[in-house]
Design an enzyme around this catalytic site. Structure first.
Site, short mmCIF file in Angstrom:
data_model
loop_
_atom_site.label_atom_id
_atom_site.label_comp_id
_atom_site.label_asym_id
_atom_site.label_seq_id
_atom_site.Cartn_x
_atom_site.Cartn_y
_atom_site.Cartn_z
N LYS A 11 1.07 -1.35 -0.16
CA LYS A 11 -0.18 0.08 0.15
C LYS A 11 0.66 0.99 0.45
CE LYS A 11 -3.62 -2.22 2.48
NZ LYS A 11 -5.06 -1.95 3.35
N TYR A 51 -12.82 -2.38 -2.90
CA TYR A 51 -12.76 -2.92 -0.94
C TYR A 51 -14.57 -2.54 -1.64
CZ TYR A 51 -8.54 -2.82 0.22
OH TYR A 51 -7.15 -2.85 0.04
N PHE A 59 -14.57 3.15 8.29
CA PHE A 59 -13.32 2.95 8.00
C PHE A 59 -13.71 3.43 6.33
CE2 PHE A 59 -13.83 -1.16 8.61
CZ PHE A 59 -13.62 -2.13 7.66
N ARG A 87 -1.60 -13.67 4.39
CA ARG A 87 -2.01 -13.36 6.11
C ARG A 87 -1.26 -13.96 7.22
NH1 ARG A 87 -7.37 -11.85 4.39
NH2 ARG A 87 -7.56 -11.62 6.85
N THR A 93 -4.85 -7.29 10.78
CA THR A 93 -5.27 -6.31 10.06
C THR A 93 -4.79 -4.98 10.93
OG1 THR A 93 -7.03 -7.34 9.59
CG2 THR A 93 -6.96 -5.02 9.00
N ARG A 104 2.98 -6.19 8.85
CA ARG A 104 2.32 -4.84 10.45
C ARG A 104 3.10 -4.90 11.24
NH1 ARG A 104 -3.27 -7.27 7.49
NH2 ARG A 104 -3.59 -6.49 5.93
N ASN A 119 -1.83 -0.05 6.89
CA ASN A 119 -1.43 -1.04 7.01
C ASN A 119 -0.31 -1.96 6.41
OD1 ASN A 119 -3.35 -2.13 6.09
ND2 ASN A 119 -4.22 -3.45 6.92
N HIS A 122 -2.09 -5.90 1.54
CA HIS A 122 -3.23 -6.74 1.40
C HIS A 122 -3.14 -8.04 1.37
CE1 HIS A 122 -7.52 -6.87 0.15
NE2 HIS A 122 -6.79 -7.64 -1.00
N GLU A 133 -9.66 -10.99 -6.88
CA GLU A 133 -8.34 -9.51 -7.13
C GLU A 133 -7.88 -9.75 -7.91
OE1 GLU A 133 -9.31 -9.09 -1.94
OE2 GLU A 133 -8.00 -9.83 -2.44
#
Ligand code: CMP
Length: 148
Positions: A11, A51, A59, A87, A93, A104, A119, A122, A133
């Site tokens: 990100k 999203y 958010f 993950r 998250t 993270r 964060n 993704h 995706e």
């Protein structure tokens, strides 16, 4: 064990912090293979579509604005149990709750409640989600492996 594909996004905050190389190293050291990658940026509308599942959440607007705020790096990762493996590598998250040793947890400790969407990364939450995706960011020709 099944070979899976998952979508990773690095990100805008991670690019600002210049931890792209570190994140990619962690991915490879975890045994995941990067089989497609591109640096790009997405419009606010594209971010909102990506999203869509979060539309209406408190958010959502901040998340979409943030994702459209600067360059991102999209990648397709391949490996056994790639979805859950990535993950675990990302961590929780909320970076403030993520364990050290996770992406993270190690790079997101400056986050506050007010900018929790920042964060760093993704990752798709399931094989089915990964399929759509990946198709959002990559054409079939851009993928080195067969990701149907
Ligand atoms: P990601 O894994 O990309 O999936 C949805 C994103 O929404 C998540 O990472 C965060 O960037 C953001 N997000 C999820 N929950 C919150 C929250 N409570 N506050 C702010 N952002 C959030």
């Amino acid at each position: 064990m099944a070979v899976e594909y998952t979508l990773s996004i690095i990100k805008p905050d991670a690019l600002e912090k210049r931890c792209v190389g570190a994140i990619m190293s962690r991915i490879e050291n975890a045994g995941l293979k990067i089989v497609a990658t591109k640096m790009t940026s997405i419009s606010l509308e594209e971010a909102c579509n990506f999203y869509e599942v979060h539309r209406g959440k408190p958010f959502y607007n901040a998340l979409c604005t943030f994702m459209a705020s600067g360059p991102i790096i999209a990648m397709v990762l391949e490996g056994e149990n790639a979805v859950s493996k990535y993950r675990a590598l990302m961590g929780e998250t909320n970076p403030l709750k993520a364990s050290s040793g996770t992406i993270r947890g190690d790079f997101g400790k400056d986050v506050t409640e007010a900018n929790r969407e920042r964060n760093l990364v993704h990752g798709s939450d399931a094989v089915e989600t990964a399929r759509s995706e990946i198709a959002f960011f990559f054409s079939t020709l851009e993928r080195l492996s067969v990701v149907q």
